[in-house]
Design a protein around this motif. Sequence first.
Motif, PDB file in Angstrom:
ATOM      1  N   MET A  72      29.319 -12.722  36.934  1.00 41.55           N
ATOM      2  CA  MET A  72      28.480 -13.756  36.360  1.00 41.55           C
ATOM      3  C   MET A  72      29.352 -14.991  36.116  1.00 41.55           C
ATOM      4  SD  MET A  72      26.039 -13.901  32.963  1.00 41.55           S
ATOM      5  CE  MET A  72      25.340 -12.328  33.320  1.00 41.55           C
ATOM      6  N   THR A  73      28.801 -16.150  36.429  1.00 44.15           N
ATOM      7  CA  THR A  73      29.507 -17.396  36.178  1.00 44.15           C
ATOM      8  C   THR A  73      28.840 -18.160  35.047  1.00 44.15           C
ATOM      9  OG1 THR A  73      28.209 -18.527  37.857  1.00 44.15           O
ATOM     10  CG2 THR A  73      30.306 -17.620  38.565  1.00 44.15           C
ATOM     11  N   GLN A  74      29.534 -19.186  34.596  1.00 45.79           N
ATOM     12  CA  GLN A  74      29.042 -19.972  33.471  1.00 45.79           C
ATOM     13  C   GLN A  74      29.295 -21.448  33.761  1.00 45.79           C
ATOM     14  OE1 GLN A  74      30.840 -18.727  29.787  1.00 45.79           O
ATOM     15  NE2 GLN A  74      31.237 -20.807  29.170  1.00 45.79           N
ATOM     16  N   ARG A  75      28.334 -22.278  33.397  1.00 41.96           N
ATOM     17  CA  ARG A  75      28.478 -23.725  33.492  1.00 41.96           C
ATOM     18  C   ARG A  75      28.051 -24.319  32.153  1.00 41.96           C
ATOM     19  NH1 ARG A  75      30.144 -22.122  37.698  1.00 41.96           N
ATOM     20  NH2 ARG A  75      29.811 -22.958  39.782  1.00 41.96           N
ATOM     21  N   GLN A  76      28.778 -25.348  31.725  1.00 38.66           N
ATOM     22  CA  GLN A  76      28.401 -26.017  30.480  1.00 38.66           C
ATOM     23  C   GLN A  76      28.239 -27.506  30.758  1.00 38.66           C
ATOM     24  OE1 GLN A  76      31.154 -26.098  27.120  1.00 38.66           O
ATOM     25  NE2 GLN A  76      29.407 -25.712  25.787  1.00 38.66           N
ATOM     26  N   PHE A  77      27.163 -28.066  30.238  1.00 38.98           N
ATOM     27  CA  PHE A  77      26.860 -29.477  30.410  1.00 38.98           C
ATOM     28  C   PHE A  77      26.733 -30.155  29.058  1.00 38.98           C
ATOM     29  CE2 PHE A  77      25.120 -27.173  33.978  1.00 38.98           C
ATOM     30  CZ  PHE A  77      25.491 -27.941  35.080  1.00 38.98           C
ATOM     31  N   ASN A  78      27.203 -31.392  28.977  1.00 36.39           N
ATOM     32  CA  ASN A  78      26.935 -32.223  27.810  1.00 36.39           C
ATOM     33  C   ASN A  78      25.595 -32.891  28.061  1.00 36.39           C
ATOM     34  OD1 ASN A  78      29.344 -31.734  26.394  1.00 36.39           O
ATOM     35  ND2 ASN A  78      30.421 -33.181  27.689  1.00 36.39           N
ATOM     36  N   VAL A  79      24.710 -32.846  27.068  1.00 36.49           N
ATOM     37  CA  VAL A  79      23.355 -33.364  27.226  1.00 36.49           C
ATOM     38  C   VAL A  79      23.097 -34.427  26.162  1.00 36.49           C
ATOM     39  CG1 VAL A  79      20.909 -32.748  27.222  1.00 36.49           C
ATOM     40  CG2 VAL A  79      22.579 -31.175  28.193  1.00 36.49           C
ATOM     41  N   THR A  80      22.469 -35.523  26.590  1.00 41.12           N
ATOM     42  CA  THR A  80      22.139 -36.594  25.646  1.00 41.12           C
ATOM     43  C   THR A  80      20.638 -36.600  25.391  1.00 41.12           C
ATOM     44  OG1 THR A  80      21.921 -38.204  27.435  1.00 41.12           O
ATOM     45  CG2 THR A  80      24.072 -38.039  26.370  1.00 41.12           C
ATOM     46  N   GLY A  81      20.267 -36.985  24.186  1.00 43.46           N
ATOM     47  CA  GLY A  81      18.856 -37.126  23.843  1.00 43.46           C
ATOM     48  C   GLY A  81      18.238 -35.935  23.136  1.00 43.46           C
ATOM     49  N   MET A  82      18.987 -34.847  22.958  1.00 45.69           N
ATOM     50  CA  MET A  82      18.442 -33.680  22.238  1.00 45.69           C
ATOM     51  C   MET A  82      18.523 -33.937  20.742  1.00 45.69           C
ATOM     52  SD  MET A  82      19.963 -30.275  24.105  1.00 45.69           S
ATOM     53  CE  MET A  82      21.616 -30.498  23.481  1.00 45.69           C
ATOM     54  N   SER A  83      17.443 -33.580  20.023  1.00 42.25           N
ATOM     55  CA  SER A  83      17.486 -33.778  18.573  1.00 42.25           C
ATOM     56  C   SER A  83      16.814 -32.667  17.777  1.00 42.25           C
ATOM     57  CB  SER A  83      16.831 -35.118  18.215  1.00 42.25           C
ATOM     58  OG  SER A  83      15.478 -35.112  18.638  1.00 42.25           O
ATOM     59  N   CYS A  84      16.120 -31.744  18.454  1.00 42.23           N
ATOM     60  CA  CYS A  84      15.383 -30.723  17.704  1.00 42.23           C
ATOM     61  C   CYS A  84      15.213 -29.456  18.551  1.00 42.23           C
ATOM     62  CB  CYS A  84      14.015 -31.258  17.295  1.00 42.23           C
ATOM     63  SG  CYS A  84      12.940 -31.630  18.706  1.00 42.23           S
ATOM     64  N   GLU A  85      14.635 -28.458  17.946  1.00 43.19           N
ATOM     65  CA  GLU A  85      14.419 -27.181  18.642  1.00 43.19           C
ATOM     66  C   GLU A  85      13.429 -27.338  19.795  1.00 43.19           C
ATOM     67  OE1 GLU A  85      14.920 -23.619  20.070  1.00 43.19           O
ATOM     68  OE2 GLU A  85      16.186 -24.456  18.493  1.00 43.19           O
ATOM     69  N   HIS A  86      12.478 -28.258  19.683  1.00 43.30           N
ATOM     70  CA  HIS A  86      11.557 -28.511  20.794  1.00 43.30           C
ATOM     71  C   HIS A  86      12.328 -28.996  22.018  1.00 43.30           C
ATOM     72  CE1 HIS A  86       8.699 -30.835  23.238  1.00 43.30           C
ATOM     73  NE2 HIS A  86       7.898 -29.824  22.966  1.00 43.30           N
ATOM     74  N   CYS A  87      13.317 -29.864  21.799  1.00 46.73           N
ATOM     75  CA  CYS A  87      14.178 -30.336  22.889  1.00 46.73           C
ATOM     76  C   CYS A  87      14.886 -29.151  23.544  1.00 46.73           C
ATOM     77  CB  CYS A  87      15.244 -31.300  22.362  1.00 46.73           C
ATOM     78  SG  CYS A  87      14.629 -32.797  21.582  1.00 46.73           S
ATOM     79  N   ALA A  88      15.456 -28.293  22.710  1.00 45.70           N
ATOM     80  CA  ALA A  88      16.179 -27.128  23.221  1.00 45.70           C
ATOM     81  C   ALA A  88      15.255 -26.217  24.021  1.00 45.70           C
ATOM     82  CB  ALA A  88      16.815 -26.361  22.054  1.00 45.70           C
ATOM     83  N   ALA A  89      14.042 -26.012  23.529  1.00 49.81           N
ATOM     84  CA  ALA A  89      13.089 -25.145  24.223  1.00 49.81           C
ATOM     85  C   ALA A  89      12.693 -25.740  25.575  1.00 49.81           C
ATOM     86  CB  ALA A  89      11.851 -24.929  23.361  1.00 49.81           C
ATOM     87  N   SER A  90      12.519 -27.043  25.637  1.00 49.69           N
ATOM     88  CA  SER A  90      12.166 -27.705  26.891  1.00 49.69           C
ATOM     89  C   SER A  90      13.272 -27.522  27.929  1.00 49.69           C
ATOM     90  CB  SER A  90      11.931 -29.199  26.666  1.00 49.69           C
ATOM     91  OG  SER A  90      10.821 -29.406  25.854  1.00 49.69           O
ATOM     92  N   ILE A  91      14.507 -27.684  27.495  1.00 50.88           N
ATOM     93  CA  ILE A  91      15.635 -27.513  28.406  1.00 50.88           C
ATOM     94  C   ILE A  91      15.742 -26.067  28.853  1.00 50.88           C
ATOM     95  CG2 ILE A  91      18.163 -27.548  28.537  1.00 50.88           C
ATOM     96  CD1 ILE A  91      18.006 -30.115  26.794  1.00 50.88           C
ATOM     97  N   ARG A  92      15.631 -25.125  27.912  1.00 54.35           N
ATOM     98  CA  ARG A  92      15.700 -23.699  28.286  1.00 54.35           C
ATOM     99  C   ARG A  92      14.647 -23.364  29.322  1.00 54.35           C
ATOM    100  NH1 ARG A  92      17.297 -22.833  22.862  1.00 54.35           N
ATOM    101  NH2 ARG A  92      15.149 -22.664  22.171  1.00 54.35           N
ATOM    102  N   GLU A  93      13.433 -23.860  29.135  1.00 51.54           N
ATOM    103  CA  GLU A  93      12.336 -23.561  30.050  1.00 51.54           C
ATOM    104  C   GLU A  93      12.621 -24.088  31.458  1.00 51.54           C
ATOM    105  OE1 GLU A  93       7.632 -24.670  30.613  1.00 51.54           O
ATOM    106  OE2 GLU A  93       8.481 -24.697  28.602  1.00 51.54           O
ATOM    107  N   GLU A  94      13.035 -25.344  31.569  1.00 55.17           N
ATOM    108  CA  GLU A  94      13.299 -25.939  32.884  1.00 55.17           C
ATOM    109  C   GLU A  94      14.484 -25.280  33.578  1.00 55.17           C
ATOM    110  OE1 GLU A  94      11.717 -28.139  34.793  1.00 55.17           O
ATOM    111  OE2 GLU A  94      10.142 -28.487  33.322  1.00 55.17           O
TER     112      GLU A  94
END
Length: 71
Positions: A1-23
């Motif tokens: 298994m590999t791993q990638r980490q990205f810095n993301v701009t514009g996130m401010s709440c759990e709804h943001c996190a859920a949207s990213i997880r879904e996509e």
Amino acid sequence: MTQRQFNVTGMSCEHCAASIREEVSEVPGVSEVAVDLAANAVTVYGTDLDDERLRAAIVEAGYGVTDPVAA
């Protein structure tokens, strides 16, 4: 298994996190997505991960993204 980490701009709440997880979860090869709001980071786990597709999924969710961070 590999791993990638990205810095993301514009996130401010759990709804943001859920949207990213879904996509990002829809990208082939992804098995897990972890979002850290405090660090503005998204870590993706899986096999044969395509950085361009992962980046595009984050943008599709409505957020900015920088190059992968060495993890």
